[in-house]
Design an enzyme around this catalytic site. Structure first.
Site, mmCIF file in Angstrom:
data_model
loop_
_atom_site.group_PDB
_atom_site.id
_atom_site.type_symbol
_atom_site.label_atom_id
_atom_site.label_comp_id
_atom_site.label_asym_id
_atom_site.label_seq_id
_atom_site.Cartn_x
_atom_site.Cartn_y
_atom_site.Cartn_z
ATOM 1 N N HIS A 90 0.938 0.763 -13.144
ATOM 2 C CA HIS A 90 1.620 -0.483 -13.523
ATOM 3 C C HIS A 90 3.130 -0.221 -13.589
ATOM 4 O O HIS A 90 3.556 0.786 -14.143
ATOM 5 C CB HIS A 90 1.090 -0.957 -14.874
ATOM 6 C CG HIS A 90 1.666 -2.273 -15.291
ATOM 7 N ND1 HIS A 90 1.236 -3.472 -14.737
ATOM 8 C CD2 HIS A 90 2.656 -2.579 -16.153
ATOM 9 C CE1 HIS A 90 1.945 -4.453 -15.272
ATOM 10 N NE2 HIS A 90 2.805 -3.949 -16.126
ATOM 11 N N ILE B 192 -8.182 -9.162 -11.183
ATOM 12 C CA ILE B 192 -8.675 -8.567 -12.426
ATOM 13 C C ILE B 192 -10.182 -8.342 -12.289
ATOM 14 O O ILE B 192 -10.931 -9.269 -11.989
ATOM 15 C CB ILE B 192 -8.340 -9.469 -13.632
ATOM 16 C CG1 ILE B 192 -6.815 -9.525 -13.796
ATOM 17 C CG2 ILE B 192 -9.005 -8.941 -14.905
ATOM 18 C CD1 ILE B 192 -6.337 -10.545 -14.815
ATOM 19 N N ASN C 66 -5.273 2.850 -13.003
ATOM 20 C CA ASN C 66 -4.361 1.831 -12.474
ATOM 21 C C ASN C 66 -2.930 2.311 -12.639
ATOM 22 O O ASN C 66 -2.623 3.069 -13.557
ATOM 23 C CB ASN C 66 -4.544 0.513 -13.240
ATOM 24 C CG ASN C 66 -3.638 -0.584 -12.715
ATOM 25 O OD1 ASN C 66 -3.467 -0.735 -11.499
ATOM 26 N ND2 ASN C 66 -3.028 -1.357 -13.601
ATOM 27 N N GLU D 121 6.689 5.868 -8.922
ATOM 28 C CA GLU D 121 5.230 5.651 -8.919
ATOM 29 C C GLU D 121 4.543 6.617 -7.956
ATOM 30 O O GLU D 121 3.482 7.159 -8.240
ATOM 31 C CB GLU D 121 4.898 4.207 -8.505
ATOM 32 C CG GLU D 121 5.277 3.167 -9.536
ATOM 33 C CD GLU D 121 4.881 1.758 -9.099
ATOM 34 O OE1 GLU D 121 3.812 1.590 -8.481
ATOM 35 O OE2 GLU D 121 5.643 0.817 -9.377
ATOM 36 N N ASP E 227 -4.127 -4.213 -18.464
ATOM 37 C CA ASP E 227 -3.058 -3.219 -18.640
ATOM 38 C C ASP E 227 -3.067 -2.575 -20.028
ATOM 39 O O ASP E 227 -2.005 -2.280 -20.587
ATOM 40 C CB ASP E 227 -1.685 -3.869 -18.370
ATOM 41 C CG ASP E 227 -1.580 -4.404 -16.944
ATOM 42 O OD1 ASP E 227 -2.233 -3.846 -16.050
ATOM 43 O OD2 ASP E 227 -0.837 -5.385 -16.741
ATOM 44 N N GLY F 248 0.791 -1.233 0.000
ATOM 45 C CA GLY F 248 0.000 0.000 0.000
ATOM 46 C C GLY F 248 0.821 1.280 0.000
ATOM 47 O O GLY F 248 0.329 2.324 0.428
ATOM 48 N N SER F 249 2.046 1.218 -0.515
ATOM 49 C CA SER F 249 2.841 2.457 -0.522
ATOM 50 C C SER F 249 2.253 3.484 -1.494
ATOM 51 O O SER F 249 2.326 4.690 -1.239
ATOM 52 C CB SER F 249 4.312 2.179 -0.830
ATOM 53 O OG SER F 249 4.467 1.740 -2.154
ATOM 54 N N ASN F 250 1.646 3.019 -2.577
ATOM 55 C CA ASN F 250 0.966 3.968 -3.473
ATOM 56 C C ASN F 250 -0.294 4.539 -2.816
ATOM 57 O O ASN F 250 -0.613 5.709 -3.016
ATOM 58 C CB ASN F 250 0.607 3.291 -4.799
ATOM 59 C CG ASN F 250 1.770 3.300 -5.771
ATOM 60 O OD1 ASN F 250 2.195 4.350 -6.232
ATOM 61 N ND2 ASN F 250 2.310 2.117 -6.058
HETATM 62 C C1 GAR Z 1 3.459 -1.323 -7.426
HETATM 63 O O1 GAR Z 1 4.743 -1.421 -7.975
HETATM 64 C C2 GAR Z 1 2.423 -1.352 -8.507
HETATM 65 O O2 GAR Z 1 2.808 -0.679 -9.678
HETATM 66 C C3 GAR Z 1 2.301 -2.822 -8.772
HETATM 67 O O3 GAR Z 1 2.338 -3.407 -7.476
HETATM 68 C C4 GAR Z 1 3.111 -2.573 -6.613
HETATM 69 C C5 GAR Z 1 2.283 -2.268 -5.386
HETATM 70 O O4 GAR Z 1 3.033 -1.610 -4.424
HETATM 71 N N1 GAR Z 1 1.106 -3.130 -9.464
HETATM 72 C C6 GAR Z 1 1.002 -4.125 -10.339
HETATM 73 O O5 GAR Z 1 1.909 -4.888 -10.599
HETATM 74 C C7 GAR Z 1 -0.365 -4.263 -10.986
HETATM 75 N N2 GAR Z 1 -0.311 -5.141 -12.085
HETATM 76 P P1 GAR Z 1 2.326 -0.879 -3.200
HETATM 77 O O6 GAR Z 1 1.340 -1.866 -2.588
HETATM 78 O O7 GAR Z 1 3.437 -0.545 -2.240
HETATM 79 O O8 GAR Z 1 1.615 0.356 -3.741
#
Ligand code: GAR
Length: 193
Positions: free
Chosen positions: A114, A97, A112, A179, A150, A20-22
């Site tokens: 990616h 998905i 989203n 990101e 995607d 969940g850093s995003n």
């Molecule tokens: C991120 O790198 C995101 O781009 C990727 O998962 C990670 C989640 O990190 N998403 C995918 O691969 C989707 N196909 P986070 O939980 O720290 O945000």
């Protein structure tokens, strides 16, 4: 996207599966004056997702749905989102998905992020495949979600140079840091800000 009237912040749900850093970066962004969105809901398909802790930290409602029965989970989710007046969805490391039917209900309102320069390296294990192919650059992409994985319209991308010494982990970290900046920028762009 047009801002809704009344409370002019668009009520947004963030969907996660892991760290969940995003989500954290979006929640921080949503507290700034320039943000066109508020984060009002967190959804996870995984009750162990670390990112769920941000619900408490940022005082955001949360719901875990296991998606084992996708149709059932999505139907529950649609009614929860409706009840909470959610207008927009940001997928942030959400590893399920969504069905065509679900996407149709939020047409043009699901984003989203990616970890690759789409249309290259759709799907999973992007960093591993990028390194194997000896690419010089990778990066990240924020895009609209459509029914194909995607593949929706690209909103913004950030390129990251790959060094000889990069590993899956070091490249992943570099891209993740980008990101966190890219997602808020992409949201501003969606609202023409
Ligand atoms: C991120 O790198 C995101 O781009 C990727 O998962 C990670 C989640 O990190 N998403 C995918 O691969 C989707 N196909 P986070 O939980 O720290 O945000």
């Amino acid at each position: 996207m047009v801002l809704s009237t009344g409370d002019n912040r668009v009520r947004t749900a963030v969907f996660i599966s892991g760290t969940g850093s995003n989500l954290k970066s979006l929640a921080k962004f949503s507290k700034t004056k320039i943000s066109p969105i508020s984060i009002n809901f967190i959804v996870s398909n995984n009750y162990k997702a670390k990112g769920l802790n941000y619900a408490k930290e940022f005082k955001i409602k949360k719901k875990v749905l296991n998606f084992k029965n996708k149709k059932l989970s999505e139907n529950k989710l649609l009614s929860i989102l409706k009840k909470n007046n959610i207008e927009m969805i940001c997928l942030a490391g959400f590893m399920k998905i969504l069905s065509k039917n679900f996407i149709k209900k939020f047409k043009g309102k699901i984003l989203n992020i990616h970890p690759s320069l789409l249309p290259k390296y759709k799907g999973l294990n992007t960093h591993q495949r990028v390194l194997k192919n000896k690419e010089k650059y990778s990066g990240c992409t924020v895009h609209f979600v459509n029914a194909r994985l995607d593949s929706g319209k690209i909103i913004l991308q950030k390129k990251v140079r790959i060094l000889k010494k990069d590993t899956e982990s070091s490249l992943g970290k570099k891209i993740l840091a980008q990101e966190h900046k890219l997602y808020p920028k992409a949201i501003l762009k969606v609202f023409n800000l």
